[in-house]
Design a protein around this motif. Sequence first.
Motif, PDB file in Angstrom:
ATOM      1  N   ASP A 119       0.828  -1.206   0.000  1.00 63.48           N
ATOM      2  CA  ASP A 119       0.000   0.000   0.000  1.00 63.48           C
ATOM      3  C   ASP A 119       0.869   1.267   0.000  1.00 63.48           C
ATOM      4  N   ALA A 121       0.229   4.244  -1.365  1.00 73.18           N
ATOM      5  CA  ALA A 121      -0.511   5.476  -1.033  1.00 73.18           C
ATOM      6  C   ALA A 121      -0.639   5.591   0.493  1.00 73.18           C
ATOM      7  N   SER A 125       1.032   8.408   2.996  1.00 75.09           N
ATOM      8  CA  SER A 125       0.187   9.142   3.944  1.00 75.09           C
ATOM      9  C   SER A 125       0.776   9.057   5.363  1.00 75.09           C
ATOM     10  N   GLN A 167       4.355   8.533 -11.281  1.00 76.47           N
ATOM     11  CA  GLN A 167       3.148   8.078 -10.560  1.00 76.47           C
ATOM     12  C   GLN A 167       3.315   8.230  -9.052  1.00 76.47           C
ATOM     13  N   LEU A 168       4.506   7.913  -8.588  1.00 76.89           N
ATOM     14  CA  LEU A 168       4.803   8.036  -7.150  1.00 76.89           C
ATOM     15  C   LEU A 168       4.662   9.508  -6.729  1.00 76.89           C
ATOM     16  N   GLU A 170       2.798  11.746  -8.137  1.00 77.84           N
ATOM     17  CA  GLU A 170       1.359  12.091  -8.092  1.00 77.84           C
ATOM     18  C   GLU A 170       0.725  11.595  -6.799  1.00 77.84           C
ATOM     19  N   GLN A 171       1.084  10.365  -6.396  1.00 72.21           N
ATOM     20  CA  GLN A 171       0.534   9.816  -5.137  1.00 72.21           C
ATOM     21  C   GLN A 171       0.991  10.652  -3.944  1.00 72.21           C
ATOM     22  N   LYS A 174      -0.959  13.833  -3.750  1.00 70.34           N
ATOM     23  CA  LYS A 174      -2.332  13.607  -3.264  1.00 70.34           C
ATOM     24  C   LYS A 174      -2.422  13.578  -1.742  1.00 70.34           C
TER      25      LYS A 174
END
Length: 205
Positions: A119, A121, A125, A167-168, A170-171, A174
Motif C-alpha cells: 500500500d 498510497a 500518507s 506516478q509516485l 502524483e501519489q 495527493k
Amino acid sequence: MADELQVLSNAHFAQVAEGFERSPISKQLATLAGKVFPLLTLNKNQHWLDFGAGTGALSVPLAEYVGQVTALDTSAAMLAQLSEKDVANITALEQDIFGGLSETYAGVISSMALHHVADIAGLLSCMHQCLDEGGQLALIDLYSEDGSFHGDNAGKGVVHLGFDPEQLLEQAAKVGFKQLSYREIFNIKHKNGRSYPIFLLLGRA
Ligand SMILES: C[S@@+](CC[C@H](N)C(=O)[O-])C[C@H]1O[C@@H](n2cnc3c(N)ncnc32)[C@H](O)[C@@H]1O
C-alpha cells in the motif's frame, strides 16, 4: 495480504541479514549517502526516520549529520546487524509504520524498501503524518523493471517491480507533499550483466 507479505519479506531478510552488506549490490548502494545527503538540509537539531533501514546503509552515515535517527524496520535480523554497530544516536525500531508512530520527524528517508510495501498510497500518507511541517521526504528505489532485479520476487517479499516515479510523485502530491521532484541518482550494476537505474524522489510535508 500485507501480513503474508511481511512474513515472506522477514523470512528472506532473516536469511540474508548476516552477509547483506557484503553483497556487491549493497556495496554499490553504500555510496548513496554521498550522492543524496548534499541534496538535503541536515543539521544536528534534527530527528530523522529511516524507513526500511535494514543494516543501516543510510542510517549510519546520516547519524553523523543529524541529532537523532530512528531506524524503522520489520526485520529483527536486519536491525540486529545495525544494533551491533552501536551508534549512540541511532534507535532501532522494529515496527510496522502502519501501526502509527509516537514521534514526528524533520525528515523521512528510505532506500530500496518501498518495493516491499503493498500500500504505497497508505505508506506515503503515514510518512506525511509523521513529518513536521515542511519536513523533508527522500525516497530511493528502482525505476520500473521486468522482475529480473530480484529474480524470485514472491519469495523475497517484493511486491512492486520498481516504480514509475511520475506516478509516485502524483501519489505523494495527493497526500499533501509539496516541492516534489525526482531524478536518477544511481545505476546498479547487477551480476546478471544488466544495469538498473534508481531514482531519488524529494518532497516537503
Ligand atoms: C533491500 S533492504 C534495504 C535496507 C537499507 N535501506 C539499505 O539500503 O541497505 C529492504 C529493507 O526493508 C525492510 N522492509 C520490508 N518491508 C518493510 C515494511 N513493511 N516496513 C518496514 N521495513 C520493511 C526489510 O526488512 C529490509 O530491511
